[in-house]
Design a protein around this motif. Sequence first.
Motif, PDB file in Angstrom:
ATOM      1  N   PRO A 171       0.825  -1.214   0.000  1.00 46.83           N
ATOM      2  CA  PRO A 171       0.000   0.000   0.000  1.00 46.83           C
ATOM      3  C   PRO A 171       0.856   1.260   0.000  1.00 46.83           C
ATOM      4  N   ASP A 172       0.382   2.288  -0.694  1.00 47.44           N
ATOM      5  CA  ASP A 172       1.107   3.554  -0.756  1.00 47.44           C
ATOM      6  C   ASP A 172       1.392   4.120   0.637  1.00 47.44           C
ATOM      7  N   ALA A 173       0.464   3.930   1.554  1.00 44.47           N
ATOM      8  CA  ALA A 173       0.647   4.463   2.906  1.00 44.47           C
ATOM      9  C   ALA A 173       1.844   3.844   3.610  1.00 44.47           C
ATOM     10  N   ASP A 174       2.291   2.680   3.140  1.00 48.78           N
ATOM     11  CA  ASP A 174       3.436   2.001   3.741  1.00 48.78           C
ATOM     12  C   ASP A 174       4.719   2.224   2.956  1.00 48.78           C
ATOM     13  N   ILE A 175       4.676   3.141   1.999  1.00 47.35           N
ATOM     14  CA  ILE A 175       5.880   3.518   1.252  1.00 47.35           C
ATOM     15  C   ILE A 175       6.257   4.926   1.682  1.00 47.35           C
ATOM     16  N   THR A 176       7.409   5.078   2.290  1.00 49.94           N
ATOM     17  CA  THR A 176       7.766   6.358   2.905  1.00 49.94           C
ATOM     18  C   THR A 176       8.885   7.079   2.170  1.00 49.94           C
ATOM     19  N   ASP A 177       9.154   6.689   0.919  1.00 50.67           N
ATOM     20  CA  ASP A 177      10.213   7.330   0.149  1.00 50.67           C
ATOM     21  C   ASP A 177       9.658   7.770  -1.204  1.00 50.67           C
ATOM     22  N   VAL A 178      10.537   8.144  -2.112  1.00 50.72           N
ATOM     23  CA  VAL A 178      10.107   8.721  -3.390  1.00 50.72           C
ATOM     24  C   VAL A 178       9.407   7.716  -4.299  1.00 50.72           C
ATOM     25  N   ARG A 179       9.389   6.451  -3.931  1.00 51.68           N
ATOM     26  CA  ARG A 179       8.683   5.443  -4.740  1.00 51.68           C
ATOM     27  C   ARG A 179       7.170   5.504  -4.540  1.00 51.68           C
ATOM     28  N   ARG A 180       6.720   6.201  -3.511  1.00 48.92           N
ATOM     29  CA  ARG A 180       5.277   6.298  -3.260  1.00 48.92           C
ATOM     30  C   ARG A 180       4.568   6.854  -4.497  1.00 48.92           C
ATOM     31  N   GLY A 181       3.489   6.201  -4.895  1.00 45.73           N
ATOM     32  CA  GLY A 181       2.726   6.642  -6.052  1.00 45.73           C
ATOM     33  C   GLY A 181       3.256   6.129  -7.372  1.00 45.73           C
ATOM     34  N   ARG A 182       4.355   5.363  -7.353  1.00 42.19           N
ATOM     35  CA  ARG A 182       4.964   4.899  -8.610  1.00 42.19           C
ATOM     36  C   ARG A 182       5.030   3.378  -8.705  1.00 42.19           C
ATOM     37  N   THR A 183       4.268   2.693  -7.860  1.00 41.54           N
ATOM     38  CA  THR A 183       4.322   1.233  -7.819  1.00 41.54           C
ATOM     39  C   THR A 183       4.045   0.612  -9.183  1.00 41.54           C
TER      40      THR A 183
END
Length: 261
Positions: A171-183
């Motif tokens: 989940p995006d909420a569990d991505i805390t770096d610049v990869r958020r939103g780019r899965t």
Amino acid sequence: MGEVETLLLGGTANRGLVVRVGDTVRRPLRPSSPATHALLEHLDRVGFDGAPKLLGIDAAGREVLSYLPGETVTAPYPAWSMTDSALSSVARLLRRYHSAVADFAGDGLEWLEPVPPEYIDGLVSHNDPNLDNIVFRDGEAVALIDFDLAGPGSALWDVAAAIRLWAPLRPDADITDVRRGRTFQRLRHFADAYELGEADRLRLVDAAVLNHVWCMDYVRRGAETGHPWFHQRWTTYESDLTDRTNHWFTTQAEALRHALL
């Protein structure tokens, strides 16, 4: 004067037990070490420079491997490690490894953690291409380390493990770096860089779902048997993250498959 031992950080299973001595790395032996050593010797014979060389066993009963200079990716992640260029290089390295290991016969050897039978096709996969198990130089992935979980598997299983961790698939909420939103973009980018075929693209998302279950079950069992670092990892954040990621996969599976078309 004795040899100077420098602790190497990263990893979980062997945390605090892996050291650098000069141009070598010393690691604990395991029941699966003979199998891992046979694999590393094969890679050396075929000229694959993307893995450490086995140099022997030291007086303390530890395996001695060649030290591979470079950087591994540990938190806080440096900006260069999160780029599409770095991601592409991981895919290319993994494909080179699969080519080098294609004619290695792993049958009859004792491996650590069997992978699901539907993802075994005769190739010995690395099975743990985590961020801190890949060595980079100048932003380019050049080597795989920590072959403890290697064993009979498949290229697809390795690709699923790598993209699950490098996209990452969570989940995006569990991505805390610049990869958020780019899965989704990174998923497709990795598959393209690896040159993954159509048949494996159709199976990749299901493989990633099962790879997540397989990996987290390994961590959970380690925690339950009293391994201190697995216990800390599982009880601090991994158990809850596992549940959230499992739910995320059920809601996003079709979108993930569509991203690969």
